[in-house]
Scaffold this motif. Structure first.
Motif, PDB file in Angstrom:
ATOM      1  N   ASN A   1     -36.533  65.201 -24.799  1.00  0.00           N
ATOM      2  CA  ASN A   1     -35.138  64.762 -24.689  1.00  0.00           C
ATOM      3  C   ASN A   1     -34.927  63.955 -23.412  1.00  0.00           C
ATOM      4  OD1 ASN A   1     -34.329  66.067 -27.097  1.00  0.00           O
ATOM      5  ND2 ASN A   1     -34.149  68.012 -26.004  1.00  0.00           N
ATOM      6  N   GLY A   2     -35.529  64.412 -22.321  1.00  0.00           N
ATOM      7  CA  GLY A   2     -35.419  63.679 -21.070  1.00  0.00           C
ATOM      8  C   GLY A   2     -36.020  62.292 -21.161  1.00  0.00           C
ATOM      9  N   LEU A   3     -37.158  62.165 -21.858  1.00  0.00           N
ATOM     10  CA  LEU A   3     -37.769  60.856 -22.045  1.00  0.00           C
ATOM     11  C   LEU A   3     -36.860  59.933 -22.860  1.00  0.00           C
ATOM     12  CD1 LEU A   3     -41.528  61.684 -22.762  1.00  0.00           C
ATOM     13  CD2 LEU A   3     -40.622  60.360 -20.830  1.00  0.00           C
ATOM     14  N   GLY A   4     -36.274  60.474 -23.913  1.00  0.00           N
ATOM     15  CA  GLY A   4     -35.378  59.671 -24.731  1.00  0.00           C
ATOM     16  C   GLY A   4     -34.197  59.149 -23.939  1.00  0.00           C
ATOM     17  N   GLU A   5     -33.634  60.012 -23.099  1.00  0.00           N
ATOM     18  CA  GLU A   5     -32.502  59.597 -22.282  1.00  0.00           C
ATOM     19  C   GLU A   5     -32.916  58.569 -21.237  1.00  0.00           C
ATOM     20  OE1 GLU A   5     -31.064  63.249 -20.696  1.00  0.00           O
ATOM     21  OE2 GLU A   5     -30.254  63.960 -22.621  1.00  0.00           O
ATOM     22  N   ALA A   6     -34.106  58.737 -20.669  1.00  0.00           N
ATOM     23  CA  ALA A   6     -34.582  57.801 -19.656  1.00  0.00           C
ATOM     24  C   ALA A   6     -34.767  56.405 -20.243  1.00  0.00           C
ATOM     25  CB  ALA A   6     -35.892  58.303 -19.057  1.00  0.00           C
ATOM     26  N   TRP A   7     -35.329  56.332 -21.437  1.00  0.00           N
ATOM     27  CA  TRP A   7     -35.519  55.024 -22.056  1.00  0.00           C
ATOM     28  C   TRP A   7     -34.177  54.412 -22.462  1.00  0.00           C
ATOM     29  CZ3 TRP A   7     -39.494  52.330 -21.120  1.00  0.00           C
ATOM     30  CH2 TRP A   7     -40.742  52.925 -20.946  1.00  0.00           C
ATOM     31  N   ALA A   8     -33.256  55.227 -22.908  1.00  0.00           N
ATOM     32  CA  ALA A   8     -31.932  54.710 -23.246  1.00  0.00           C
ATOM     33  C   ALA A   8     -31.238  54.136 -22.018  1.00  0.00           C
ATOM     34  CB  ALA A   8     -31.087  55.816 -23.870  1.00  0.00           C
ATOM     35  N   ASP A   9     -31.382  54.795 -20.879  1.00  0.00           N
ATOM     36  CA  ASP A   9     -30.776  54.302 -19.638  1.00  0.00           C
ATOM     37  C   ASP A   9     -31.374  52.963 -19.224  1.00  0.00           C
ATOM     38  OD1 ASP A   9     -29.184  56.538 -19.481  1.00  0.00           O
ATOM     39  OD2 ASP A   9     -30.456  57.601 -18.047  1.00  0.00           O
ATOM     40  N   LEU A  10     -32.659  52.774 -19.494  1.00  0.00           N
ATOM     41  CA  LEU A  10     -33.329  51.532 -19.127  1.00  0.00           C
ATOM     42  C   LEU A  10     -33.049  50.401 -20.111  1.00  0.00           C
ATOM     43  CD1 LEU A  10     -36.823  52.975 -18.114  1.00  0.00           C
ATOM     44  CD2 LEU A  10     -35.192  51.872 -16.573  1.00  0.00           C
ATOM     45  N   GLY A  11     -32.577  50.746 -21.305  1.00  0.00           N
ATOM     46  CA  GLY A  11     -32.414  49.726 -22.335  1.00  0.00           C
ATOM     47  C   GLY A  11     -33.740  49.143 -22.773  1.00  0.00           C
ATOM     48  N   ALA A  12     -34.808  49.931 -22.632  1.00  0.00           N
ATOM     49  CA  ALA A  12     -36.161  49.499 -22.993  1.00  0.00           C
ATOM     50  C   ALA A  12     -36.698  50.437 -24.063  1.00  0.00           C
ATOM     51  CB  ALA A  12     -37.065  49.502 -21.758  1.00  0.00           C
ATOM     52  N   SER A  13     -37.863  50.113 -24.600  1.00  0.00           N
ATOM     53  CA  SER A  13     -38.458  50.973 -25.626  1.00  0.00           C
ATOM     54  C   SER A  13     -39.945  51.124 -25.381  1.00  0.00           C
ATOM     55  CB  SER A  13     -38.221  50.411 -27.031  1.00  0.00           C
ATOM     56  OG  SER A  13     -38.861  49.156 -27.192  1.00  0.00           O
ATOM     57  N   PHE A  14     -40.460  52.283 -25.767  1.00  0.00           N
ATOM     58  CA  PHE A  14     -41.886  52.581 -25.628  1.00  0.00           C
ATOM     59  C   PHE A  14     -42.316  53.367 -26.848  1.00  0.00           C
ATOM     60  CE2 PHE A  14     -45.386  55.369 -24.381  1.00  0.00           C
ATOM     61  CZ  PHE A  14     -46.266  54.459 -23.818  1.00  0.00           C
ATOM     62  N   GLU A  15     -43.438  52.973 -27.442  1.00  0.00           N
ATOM     63  CA  GLU A  15     -43.943  53.642 -28.635  1.00  0.00           C
ATOM     64  C   GLU A  15     -45.451  53.814 -28.527  1.00  0.00           C
ATOM     65  OE1 GLU A  15     -42.846  51.123 -31.860  1.00  0.00           O
ATOM     66  OE2 GLU A  15     -40.710  51.643 -31.775  1.00  0.00           O
ATOM     67  N   ALA A  16     -45.970  54.779 -29.277  1.00  0.00           N
ATOM     68  CA  ALA A  16     -47.408  54.982 -29.372  1.00  0.00           C
ATOM     69  C   ALA A  16     -47.754  55.277 -30.823  1.00  0.00           C
ATOM     70  CB  ALA A  16     -47.865  56.130 -28.475  1.00  0.00           C
ATOM     71  N   GLY A  17     -48.922  54.842 -31.246  1.00  0.00           N
ATOM     72  CA  GLY A  17     -49.350  55.085 -32.619  1.00  0.00           C
ATOM     73  C   GLY A  17     -50.839  54.902 -32.757  1.00  0.00           C
ATOM     74  N   ALA A  18     -51.387  55.442 -33.815  1.00  0.00           N
ATOM     75  CA  ALA A  18     -52.823  55.312 -34.071  1.00  0.00           C
ATOM     76  C   ALA A  18     -53.038  54.829 -35.493  1.00  0.00           C
ATOM     77  CB  ALA A  18     -53.537  56.642 -33.852  1.00  0.00           C
ATOM     78  N   GLU A  19     -53.987  53.900 -35.649  1.00  0.00           N
ATOM     79  CA  GLU A  19     -54.378  53.393 -36.953  1.00  0.00           C
ATOM     80  C   GLU A  19     -55.876  53.633 -37.130  1.00  0.00           C
ATOM     81  OE1 GLU A  19     -53.114  49.382 -36.595  1.00  0.00           O
ATOM     82  OE2 GLU A  19     -50.976  49.885 -36.715  1.00  0.00           O
TER      83      GLU A  19
END
Length: 448
Positions: free
Chosen positions: A97-115
């Motif tokens: 939840n803290g990470l989600g709020e931090a990214w919302a405050d920055l107006g930026a996005s970060f994702e991770a995934g594996a293929e």
């Protein structure tokens, strides 16, 4: 060679807002490439029109690296990047939840995934220096210092298992699993994640996988945006700063290649569904194969061009056996599958399979007509600008070049290579890669 089509493509790109920040008059997508002291390989396209930057960091840590019996481990590692980060110095620990709020405050996005091949992290941020620095530092914590919360993994694993069980009720899923197993055999591309494999994964396994595979020296970093080379170097150093320093980067164990099929195989799987699902195919080729462009054009004519393809004409238009039918090559670090797929009425499945097989065999034997080749070239070249008309699309192309070690001028020469193809080139390339007499056929839900 400068042609009218080249000029038209460039004009369309400029009108769409794509940027050409070039060292030469006609460079279409000038890519700067260098290796950082950490060993990270960086690929940069400067695109200064919009004050944003998109970054993709790829590691050789996709599902092909999952240990035997632990299919899903790479994906679990990627998923846990968003579940929390450790405290470090004056920086407090953050939960999901803290990470989600931090990214919302920055107006930026970060994702991770594996293929299949890669585990990747993606960042998008405005390039305002203080804002970008904060975004990069937060992303670095997720890349290098995930907290691996032990209470979160059982919860997410239960959700994943529930999703798998639901997917297994669909005929398309059943067909896909059977097809992958038949085409790839024991190769990691054909291994699927199940409830049993997920049960064998714990947090310690994720930590060990992360330590082995996620290191700065193994990173391929693709960047598109309003940053200079100097700014990009600072950005990369920050993003990889939480990964442990390494004096060397020992090669990872090799992954075996996919075996060619030696005989045809057919599976008819009973399933109570309104439509029968049909998949036909075989192992194809690696993405770096020199035949790639010829095969792209050939497949466009065969089944990748939508309503103008041969398969659509024969299966849908002439016989009404399916609303849609398609074909594609899923090339990767290994020979991804060539696949023909369609859905049809259960009582028409046998006819649809026969017609599709006949179309494939004729195309491989005879190749396209001159008219088909001309139409495919016009369509692909005319639509080329739409492949790179945004930073995100540019990033995908740069990452593709980086990951597959393609020439830096690959996109500059793409339309020229397409235009130069002959009927004989396409026919020969398709014949080298496809063996219609040895393909796998999977049919789910057909009536006897």
């Amino acid at each position: 060679m400068i042609t009218i089509k080249n000029i038209a493509a460039r004009a369309l790109l400029i009108s769409a807002g794509a940027v050409f920040y070039s060292n030469s008059a006609w460079a279409l997508l000038p890519i700067q490439h260098w290796t950082e002291p950490s060993g990270a390989k960086v690929y940069l396209v400067e695109s200064p029109v919009i004050p944003m930057v998109d970054v993709q960091i790829d590691f050789d840590a996709g599902s092909r690296r999952d240990p035997a019996g632990q299919a899903g481990l790479a994906s679990a590692v990627a998923a846990m990047a968003s579940k929390g980060v450790k405290a470090a110095g004056s920086e407090p620990a953050l939960d999901e939840n803290g990470l989600g709020e931090a990214w919302a405050d920055l107006g930026a996005s970060f994702e991770a995934g594996a293929e299949n091949d890669a585990l990747h992290y993606s960042l998008r941020s405005l390039t305002d220096p203080p804002l970008l620095d904060r975004a990069a530092r937060l992303a670095a914590r997720q890349i290098g210092e995930p907290s691996w919360p032990a209470d979160v993994w059982p919860r997410d694993r239960a959700r994943w298992v529930a999703s798998l069980k639901e997917a297994n009720t669909r005929p398309a899923t059943v067909a896909g699993y059977a097809f992958a197993s038949a085409v790839y055999g024991s190769h990691p591309y054909g291994v699927r994640t199940t409830e049993d494999t997920l049960t064998r994964i714990n947090v310690a396994d994720m930590q060990a996988f992360h330590t082995q595979h996620i290191g700065a020296c193994r990173a391929k970093v693709s960047i598109v945006g309003a940053v200079s080379r100097a700014q990009a170097q600072t950005l990369v150093a920050t993003l990889l700063s939480r990964l442990p320093a390494a004096s060397g980067c020992a090669p990872l164990p090799p992954v075996g290649e996919i075996n060619a099929l030696t005989a045809p195989a057919e599976q008819n799987i009973p399933f109570a569904s309104a439509q029968a699902h049909v998949l036909i195919g075989q192992p194809g080729f690696q993405r770096k194969d020199p035949d790639f462009v010829a095969l792209l054009v050939g497949n466009h004519i065969l089944g990748g061009g939508g309503f103008v393809s041969r398969l659509t004409n024969e299966v849908r238009e002439k016989r009404g056996l399916s609303y849609s039918v398609y074909s594609y090559f899923a090339s990767g670090l290994h020979a991804g599958a060539f696949t023909v797929g369609l859905q049809t009425r259960p009582d028409q499945a046998a006819q649809a399979v026969k017609v599709s097989r006949d179309v494939i065999a004729r195309f491989v034997a005879d190749g396209p007509t001159e008219d088909e080749l001309r139409a495919a070239k016009d369509n692909l070249i005319g639509g080329f600008a739409l492949r790179i008309d945004s930073n995100k699309k540019l990033l995908g192309n740069v990452a593709n070049i980086a990951w597959n070690d393609l020439p830096l001028d690959y996109l500059d020469k793409w339309t020229e290579k397409v235009e130069a193809l002959t009927v004989a080139d396409v026919r020969a390339a398709m014949a080298r890669k496809l063996q219609p007499e040895r393909m796998v056929t999977v049919v789910v839900g057909a009536k006897p």
